[in-house]
Write a protein that holds these residues in place. Sequence first.
Motif, PDB file in Angstrom:
ATOM      1  N   TYR A   1       0.827  -1.205   0.000  1.00 51.53           N
ATOM      2  CA  TYR A   1       0.000   0.000   0.000  1.00 51.53           C
ATOM      3  C   TYR A   1       0.868   1.264   0.000  1.00 51.53           C
ATOM      4  CZ  TYR A   1      -4.244  -2.768   0.880  1.00 51.53           C
ATOM      5  OH  TYR A   1      -5.295  -3.636   0.775  1.00 51.53           O
ATOM      6  N   LEU A   2       1.964   1.244   0.744  1.00 51.25           N
ATOM      7  CA  LEU A   2       2.891   2.383   0.731  1.00 51.25           C
ATOM      8  C   LEU A   2       3.482   2.593  -0.662  1.00 51.25           C
ATOM      9  CD1 LEU A   2       4.752   1.662   4.085  1.00 51.25           C
ATOM     10  CD2 LEU A   2       3.589   3.817   3.571  1.00 51.25           C
ATOM     11  N   ALA A   3       3.910   1.501  -1.284  1.00 51.86           N
ATOM     12  CA  ALA A   3       4.531   1.594  -2.607  1.00 51.86           C
ATOM     13  C   ALA A   3       3.534   2.087  -3.651  1.00 51.86           C
ATOM     14  CB  ALA A   3       5.111   0.242  -3.014  1.00 51.86           C
ATOM     15  N   VAL A   4       2.318   1.580  -3.591  1.00 50.72           N
ATOM     16  CA  VAL A   4       1.278   2.005  -4.531  1.00 50.72           C
ATOM     17  C   VAL A   4       0.979   3.490  -4.347  1.00 50.72           C
ATOM     18  CG1 VAL A   4      -1.195   1.800  -5.033  1.00 50.72           C
ATOM     19  CG2 VAL A   4       0.216  -0.262  -4.848  1.00 50.72           C
ATOM     20  N   PHE A   5       0.817   3.911  -3.090  1.00 53.22           N
ATOM     21  CA  PHE A   5       0.496   5.313  -2.823  1.00 53.22           C
ATOM     22  C   PHE A   5       1.611   6.225  -3.315  1.00 53.22           C
ATOM     23  CE2 PHE A   5       0.261   9.204  -0.399  1.00 53.22           C
ATOM     24  CZ  PHE A   5      -1.094   9.481  -0.345  1.00 53.22           C
ATOM     25  N   ALA A   6       2.862   5.891  -3.016  1.00 53.42           N
ATOM     26  CA  ALA A   6       3.988   6.744  -3.406  1.00 53.42           C
ATOM     27  C   ALA A   6       4.089   6.876  -4.919  1.00 53.42           C
ATOM     28  CB  ALA A   6       5.288   6.181  -2.838  1.00 53.42           C
ATOM     29  N   ARG A   7       3.818   5.802  -5.641  1.00 51.80           N
ATOM     30  CA  ARG A   7       3.955   5.825  -7.101  1.00 51.80           C
ATOM     31  C   ARG A   7       2.799   6.520  -7.795  1.00 51.80           C
ATOM     32  NH1 ARG A   7       7.002   2.224  -5.038  1.00 51.80           N
ATOM     33  NH2 ARG A   7       8.759   1.197  -6.094  1.00 51.80           N
ATOM     34  N   LEU A   8       1.592   6.457  -7.205  1.00 51.70           N
ATOM     35  CA  LEU A   8       0.417   6.968  -7.905  1.00 51.70           C
ATOM     36  C   LEU A   8      -0.061   8.331  -7.406  1.00 51.70           C
ATOM     37  CD1 LEU A   8      -1.807   3.766  -8.311  1.00 51.70           C
ATOM     38  CD2 LEU A   8      -0.251   4.818  -9.969  1.00 51.70           C
ATOM     39  N   ALA A   9       0.441   8.792  -6.277  1.00 54.51           N
ATOM     40  CA  ALA A   9      -0.085  10.030  -5.691  1.00 54.51           C
ATOM     41  C   ALA A   9      -0.084  11.192  -6.671  1.00 54.51           C
ATOM     42  CB  ALA A   9       0.721  10.398  -4.435  1.00 54.51           C
ATOM     43  N   ASN A  10       0.944  11.262  -7.532  1.00 52.77           N
ATOM     44  CA  ASN A  10       1.034  12.356  -8.505  1.00 52.77           C
ATOM     45  C   ASN A  10       1.033  11.866  -9.949  1.00 52.77           C
ATOM     46  OD1 ASN A  10       1.516  14.896  -6.776  1.00 52.77           O
ATOM     47  ND2 ASN A  10       2.964  13.417  -5.908  1.00 52.77           N
ATOM     48  N   ASP A  11       0.574  10.631 -10.141  1.00 51.48           N
ATOM     49  CA  ASP A  11       0.520  10.056 -11.492  1.00 51.48           C
ATOM     50  C   ASP A  11      -0.738  10.546 -12.213  1.00 51.48           C
ATOM     51  OD1 ASP A  11       0.197   8.350 -13.754  1.00 51.48           O
ATOM     52  OD2 ASP A  11       1.388   6.798 -12.768  1.00 51.48           O
ATOM     53  N   PRO A  12      -0.608  11.090 -13.431  1.00 44.77           N
ATOM     54  CA  PRO A  12      -1.790  11.562 -14.169  1.00 44.77           C
ATOM     55  C   PRO A  12      -2.809  10.464 -14.429  1.00 44.77           C
ATOM     56  CG  PRO A  12       0.229  12.385 -15.173  1.00 44.77           C
ATOM     57  CD  PRO A  12       0.650  11.377 -14.143  1.00 44.77           C
ATOM     58  N   ALA A  13      -2.374   9.192 -14.391  1.00 43.06           N
ATOM     59  CA  ALA A  13      -3.289   8.091 -14.692  1.00 43.06           C
ATOM     60  C   ALA A  13      -4.137   7.662 -13.500  1.00 43.06           C
ATOM     61  CB  ALA A  13      -2.491   6.879 -15.202  1.00 43.06           C
ATOM     62  N   LEU A  14      -3.902   8.230 -12.306  1.00 40.51           N
ATOM     63  CA  LEU A  14      -4.654   7.842 -11.118  1.00 40.51           C
ATOM     64  C   LEU A  14      -6.140   8.115 -11.325  1.00 40.51           C
ATOM     65  CD1 LEU A  14      -4.546   6.857  -8.143  1.00 40.51           C
ATOM     66  CD2 LEU A  14      -4.305   9.267  -7.477  1.00 40.51           C
ATOM     67  N   ALA A  15      -6.981   7.078 -11.073  1.00 36.88           N
ATOM     68  CA  ALA A  15      -8.415   7.208 -11.313  1.00 36.88           C
ATOM     69  C   ALA A  15      -9.198   7.661 -10.100  1.00 36.88           C
ATOM     70  CB  ALA A  15      -8.973   5.866 -11.799  1.00 36.88           C
ATOM     71  N   TYR A  16      -8.631   7.477  -8.904  1.00 37.32           N
ATOM     72  CA  TYR A  16      -9.324   7.821  -7.664  1.00 37.32           C
ATOM     73  C   TYR A  16      -8.382   8.613  -6.759  1.00 37.32           C
ATOM     74  CZ  TYR A  16     -11.781   3.584  -9.226  1.00 37.32           C
ATOM     75  OH  TYR A  16     -12.424   2.634  -9.961  1.00 37.32           O
ATOM     76  N   ASP A  17      -8.935   9.548  -5.982  1.00 38.62           N
ATOM     77  CA  ASP A  17      -8.139  10.089  -4.897  1.00 38.62           C
ATOM     78  C   ASP A  17      -7.864   8.968  -3.897  1.00 38.62           C
ATOM     79  OD1 ASP A  17      -7.220  12.819  -4.880  1.00 38.62           O
ATOM     80  OD2 ASP A  17      -9.318  13.424  -5.093  1.00 38.62           O
ATOM     81  N   LEU A  18      -6.725   9.066  -3.214  1.00 43.05           N
ATOM     82  CA  LEU A  18      -6.296   8.017  -2.300  1.00 43.05           C
ATOM     83  C   LEU A  18      -6.149   8.549  -0.878  1.00 43.05           C
ATOM     84  CD1 LEU A  18      -3.451   6.319  -4.407  1.00 43.05           C
ATOM     85  CD2 LEU A  18      -5.839   5.587  -4.195  1.00 43.05           C
ATOM     86  N   THR A  19      -6.513   7.714   0.078  1.00 44.10           N
ATOM     87  CA  THR A  19      -6.207   7.952   1.482  1.00 44.10           C
ATOM     88  C   THR A  19      -5.435   6.738   1.986  1.00 44.10           C
ATOM     89  OG1 THR A  19      -8.179   9.293   1.899  1.00 44.10           O
ATOM     90  CG2 THR A  19      -7.139   8.265   3.810  1.00 44.10           C
ATOM     91  N   LEU A  20      -4.246   6.976   2.509  1.00 49.65           N
ATOM     92  CA  LEU A  20      -3.427   5.915   3.079  1.00 49.65           C
ATOM     93  C   LEU A  20      -3.463   6.040   4.599  1.00 49.65           C
ATOM     94  CD1 LEU A  20      -1.245   3.623   2.711  1.00 49.65           C
ATOM     95  CD2 LEU A  20       0.460   5.465   2.819  1.00 49.65           C
ATOM     96  N   VAL A  21      -3.812   4.946   5.266  1.00 45.83           N
ATOM     97  CA  VAL A  21      -3.875   4.931   6.729  1.00 45.83           C
ATOM     98  C   VAL A  21      -2.889   3.891   7.249  1.00 45.83           C
ATOM     99  CG1 VAL A  21      -5.348   4.735   8.761  1.00 45.83           C
ATOM    100  CG2 VAL A  21      -6.329   5.505   6.585  1.00 45.83           C
ATOM    101  N   CYS A  22      -1.920   4.325   8.056  1.00 45.87           N
ATOM    102  CA  CYS A  22      -0.944   3.434   8.686  1.00 45.87           C
ATOM    103  C   CYS A  22      -1.162   3.575  10.195  1.00 45.87           C
ATOM    104  CB  CYS A  22       0.487   3.828   8.320  1.00 45.87           C
ATOM    105  SG  CYS A  22       0.788   4.005   6.546  1.00 45.87           S
ATOM    106  N   TYR A  23      -1.733   2.564  10.830  1.00 40.09           N
ATOM    107  CA  TYR A  23      -2.201   2.773  12.198  1.00 40.09           C
ATOM    108  C   TYR A  23      -1.613   1.769  13.191  1.00 40.09           C
ATOM    109  CZ  TYR A  23      -5.651  -0.904  11.024  1.00 40.09           C
ATOM    110  OH  TYR A  23      -6.265  -2.071  10.632  1.00 40.09           O
ATOM    111  N   GLU A  24      -1.591   2.208  14.428  1.00 40.33           N
ATOM    112  CA  GLU A  24      -1.008   1.430  15.525  1.00 40.33           C
ATOM    113  C   GLU A  24      -2.060   0.556  16.201  1.00 40.33           C
ATOM    114  OE1 GLU A  24       0.087   3.871  18.926  1.00 40.33           O
ATOM    115  OE2 GLU A  24      -1.447   5.339  18.410  1.00 40.33           O
ATOM    116  N   GLY A  25      -1.601  -0.372  17.025  1.00 38.41           N
ATOM    117  CA  GLY A  25      -2.434  -1.032  18.020  1.00 38.41           C
ATOM    118  C   GLY A  25      -3.509  -1.968  17.513  1.00 38.41           C
TER     119      GLY A  25
END
Length: 368
Positions: free
Chosen positions: A108-132
């Motif tokens: 999920y981290l790798a996908v988010f980093a690669r697509l966050a500014n990619d013109p081909a991204l079809a959806y806005d993304l929210t990445l959640v990395c959570y504890e506990g």
Amino acid sequence: MIDLFTLDPVSLTAALVDVPSVSHEERPLADMLERALRLIPGVEVLRHENSLVVRTQRGLPQRVVLAGHIDTVPIAENVPCARGVNDQDEDTLFGCGTVDMKSGLAVYLAVFARLANDPALAYDLTLVCYEGEEVAARFNGLGLIHGAHPDWLLGDVALLGEPSGAIIEAGCQGSIRLRVTAHGVRAHSARSWLGKNAMHALAPVISNIAAYEAQEVLVDGCRYHEGLNIVHCESGVATNTIPDEAWLFVNFRFAPNRTQEEALAHMLAVLDLPEGVEYEIDDIVPGARPGLDLPVVRRLVAATGGQVRAKYGWTDVARFSELGIPAVNFGPGDPAYCHKKDEQCPIWMITSVFDTLMTYLQAGETDE
């Protein structure tokens, strides 16, 4: 420092495993991830305690949430990560968290980093990395965000990187754990008639649980297998003494067609507690329906070749379900290896989930 731009998801998995993050000790990994995520241009980085929420704001028609926990169970001499061959002769990563769930988090981290500014991204993304996630519900970082900042989690669909064998596991079962306690009167076992054996008072309850026939329930095309089981039992003072207290934990895993209230009522009806035996709720979490009928979920199912099965265990998809957001589990790793000393994840599962998500999130057509 973890470099999200140069590490492939396999190397990133190994890097995450090598940063210990046992539950309640996640801060070093959270700090490291925050530094790495702030290097992605144009994204919003939010933090609540040791949980991170990172969002694109591209104005796209729909939003997909990618969520994964950063904590693991205690390390069992299985860190640092090792790469080798498993029993099926597959290239494999071994180590604490390779399945639950640093491989899913890495993808999920790798996908988010690669697509966050990619013109081909079809959806806005929210990445959640959570504890506990691996401890009591009150420590769950996703639950804490839900309580403090529910707007941070909003989206049209949520994906949890829990291990699912690189196919979709839809919805999840709910779970109730009751502590059932009987009280008696202590006495010497040579004069047992002067006492009242608390353990004997639990005998009919134990019999009811042992005789229970669990149901298989079809919900939205997914089959869930329920279960009612004693998971812990204690009694006894000494080997010559009648115990004056006995208690057990009983756990009910229920299909998501039942509400928490319905599941609890069913559980109590089965237990049929005799007079003098009491219960308290130790833990209760809802299930989540699969949500496979929604277009944004159907597209993900299509991207995986239509491979879907029910999720038997409880996962945080239920928290998104409470927000009205359909959610599925989609991550690498065989759940049977969770928490084991020989925890391991085949490389092909990591790359398969990564490739599927890249295809799904770059789709050229929006949903109906």
